[in-house]
Design a protein around this motif. Structure first.
Motif, PDB file in Angstrom:
ATOM      1  N   LEU A  29     -35.586  33.233 -15.960  1.00  0.00           N
ATOM      2  CA  LEU A  29     -36.690  34.154 -15.670  1.00  0.00           C
ATOM      3  C   LEU A  29     -37.920  33.380 -15.220  1.00  0.00           C
ATOM      4  CD1 LEU A  29     -36.403  36.687 -18.630  1.00  0.00           C
ATOM      5  CD2 LEU A  29     -35.920  37.131 -16.218  1.00  0.00           C
ATOM      6  N   ARG A  30     -38.201  32.273 -15.897  1.00  0.00           N
ATOM      7  CA  ARG A  30     -39.343  31.437 -15.513  1.00  0.00           C
ATOM      8  C   ARG A  30     -39.199  30.953 -14.073  1.00  0.00           C
ATOM      9  NH1 ARG A  30     -39.410  27.970 -21.054  1.00  0.00           N
ATOM     10  NH2 ARG A  30     -40.635  29.440 -22.286  1.00  0.00           N
ATOM     11  N   ALA A  31     -38.002  30.499 -13.735  1.00  0.00           N
ATOM     12  CA  ALA A  31     -37.764  29.994 -12.380  1.00  0.00           C
ATOM     13  C   ALA A  31     -37.825  31.124 -11.346  1.00  0.00           C
ATOM     14  CB  ALA A  31     -36.403  29.286 -12.315  1.00  0.00           C
ATOM     15  N   ALA A  32     -37.231  32.258 -11.667  1.00  0.00           N
ATOM     16  CA  ALA A  32     -37.153  33.361 -10.707  1.00  0.00           C
ATOM     17  C   ALA A  32     -38.515  33.996 -10.438  1.00  0.00           C
ATOM     18  CB  ALA A  32     -36.177  34.423 -11.214  1.00  0.00           C
ATOM     19  N   PHE A  33     -39.347  34.099 -11.474  1.00  0.00           N
ATOM     20  CA  PHE A  33     -40.616  34.803 -11.328  1.00  0.00           C
ATOM     21  C   PHE A  33     -41.818  33.866 -11.343  1.00  0.00           C
ATOM     22  CE2 PHE A  33     -37.687  37.944 -13.181  1.00  0.00           C
ATOM     23  CZ  PHE A  33     -37.715  38.866 -12.151  1.00  0.00           C
ATOM     24  N   ASP A  34     -41.557  32.574 -11.452  1.00  0.00           N
ATOM     25  CA  ASP A  34     -42.626  31.574 -11.485  1.00  0.00           C
ATOM     26  C   ASP A  34     -43.701  31.970 -12.495  1.00  0.00           C
ATOM     27  OD1 ASP A  34     -43.797  29.171 -10.761  1.00  0.00           O
ATOM     28  OD2 ASP A  34     -45.016  30.109  -9.196  1.00  0.00           O
ATOM     29  N   THR A  35     -43.238  32.395 -13.661  1.00  0.00           N
ATOM     30  CA  THR A  35     -44.111  32.866 -14.730  1.00  0.00           C
ATOM     31  C   THR A  35     -43.624  32.293 -16.047  1.00  0.00           C
ATOM     32  OG1 THR A  35     -44.520  34.940 -13.569  1.00  0.00           O
ATOM     33  CG2 THR A  35     -44.940  34.950 -15.912  1.00  0.00           C
ATOM     34  N   GLU A  36     -44.556  31.867 -16.873  1.00  0.00           N
ATOM     35  CA  GLU A  36     -44.217  31.326 -18.183  1.00  0.00           C
ATOM     36  C   GLU A  36     -43.884  32.484 -19.126  1.00  0.00           C
ATOM     37  OE1 GLU A  36     -43.262  28.191 -20.484  1.00  0.00           O
ATOM     38  OE2 GLU A  36     -43.948  28.096 -18.415  1.00  0.00           O
ATOM     39  N   VAL A  37     -42.610  32.667 -19.393  1.00  0.00           N
ATOM     40  CA  VAL A  37     -42.137  33.733 -20.276  1.00  0.00           C
ATOM     41  C   VAL A  37     -41.779  33.093 -21.616  1.00  0.00           C
ATOM     42  CG1 VAL A  37     -40.424  35.551 -20.610  1.00  0.00           C
ATOM     43  CG2 VAL A  37     -41.205  34.989 -18.302  1.00  0.00           C
ATOM     44  N   PRO A  38     -42.421  33.502 -22.714  1.00  0.00           N
ATOM     45  CA  PRO A  38     -42.105  32.891 -24.006  1.00  0.00           C
ATOM     46  C   PRO A  38     -40.719  33.304 -24.503  1.00  0.00           C
ATOM     47  CG  PRO A  38     -43.743  34.624 -24.277  1.00  0.00           C
ATOM     48  CD  PRO A  38     -43.492  34.479 -22.802  1.00  0.00           C
ATOM     49  N   LEU A  39     -40.056  32.403 -25.191  1.00  0.00           N
ATOM     50  CA  LEU A  39     -38.727  32.691 -25.733  1.00  0.00           C
ATOM     51  C   LEU A  39     -38.757  33.906 -26.650  1.00  0.00           C
ATOM     52  CD1 LEU A  39     -35.753  31.933 -26.082  1.00  0.00           C
ATOM     53  CD2 LEU A  39     -36.448  30.351 -27.885  1.00  0.00           C
ATOM     54  N   ALA A  40     -39.820  34.060 -27.394  1.00  0.00           N
ATOM     55  CA  ALA A  40     -39.936  35.202 -28.314  1.00  0.00           C
ATOM     56  C   ALA A  40     -39.846  36.541 -27.583  1.00  0.00           C
ATOM     57  CB  ALA A  40     -41.238  35.121 -29.087  1.00  0.00           C
ATOM     58  N   ALA A  41     -40.155  36.554 -26.286  1.00  0.00           N
ATOM     59  CA  ALA A  41     -40.137  37.801 -25.527  1.00  0.00           C
ATOM     60  C   ALA A  41     -38.761  38.449 -25.531  1.00  0.00           C
ATOM     61  CB  ALA A  41     -40.605  37.565 -24.093  1.00  0.00           C
ATOM     62  N   ILE A  42     -37.712  37.654 -25.436  1.00  0.00           N
ATOM     63  CA  ILE A  42     -36.371  38.252 -25.396  1.00  0.00           C
ATOM     64  C   ILE A  42     -35.945  38.776 -26.768  1.00  0.00           C
ATOM     65  CG2 ILE A  42     -34.957  36.206 -25.783  1.00  0.00           C
ATOM     66  CD1 ILE A  42     -33.166  37.331 -23.443  1.00  0.00           C
ATOM     67  N   PHE A  43     -36.484  38.185 -27.817  1.00  0.00           N
ATOM     68  CA  PHE A  43     -36.191  38.681 -29.162  1.00  0.00           C
ATOM     69  C   PHE A  43     -36.972  39.965 -29.446  1.00  0.00           C
ATOM     70  CE2 PHE A  43     -34.928  34.267 -29.415  1.00  0.00           C
ATOM     71  CZ  PHE A  43     -33.733  34.352 -30.124  1.00  0.00           C
ATOM     72  N   ASP A  44     -38.199  40.027 -28.951  1.00  0.00           N
ATOM     73  CA  ASP A  44     -39.034  41.212 -29.149  1.00  0.00           C
ATOM     74  C   ASP A  44     -38.707  42.336 -28.176  1.00  0.00           C
ATOM     75  OD1 ASP A  44     -40.398  39.826 -31.139  1.00  0.00           O
ATOM     76  OD2 ASP A  44     -41.996  39.177 -29.786  1.00  0.00           O
ATOM     77  N   HIS A  45     -38.160  41.981 -27.007  1.00  0.00           N
ATOM     78  CA  HIS A  45     -37.868  42.955 -25.945  1.00  0.00           C
ATOM     79  C   HIS A  45     -36.476  42.651 -25.384  1.00  0.00           C
ATOM     80  CE1 HIS A  45     -42.122  43.870 -26.169  1.00  0.00           C
ATOM     81  NE2 HIS A  45     -42.338  42.573 -26.125  1.00  0.00           N
TER      82      HIS A  45
END
Length: 72
Positions: A29-45
């Motif tokens: 996701l970080r590579a595809a969207f060039d955005t820093e996505v926290p690992l916790a995001a997938i656990f929360d969402h």
């Protein structure tokens, strides 16, 4: 996950996802969207709909719906 199809509301962990796969998803996701996505995001969402909202919030300059399709 080795699945042919995944719905936008399907829970990543209910489909067999686990913490190691979650790190791979976040990396892609970080590579595809060039955005820093926290690992916790997938656990929360843990579904695509919720995770997309997080990505939108983290990338306020990105137009909604302008994402390229990519494979997990």
């Amino acid at each position: 996950l080795g699945l042919e199809r995944v719905g936008v509301g399907d829970n990543f962990f209910d489909l067999g996802g686990h913490s190691l796969l979650a790190t791979q998803v976040i990396s892609r996701l970080r590579a595809a969207f060039d955005t820093e996505v926290p690992l916790a995001a997938i656990f929360d969402h843990p579904n695509i709909t919720e995770l997309a909202e997080v990505i939108d919030e983290l990338s306020p300059g990105s137009p909604q719906g302008d994402y390229e399709e990519f494979e997990f």
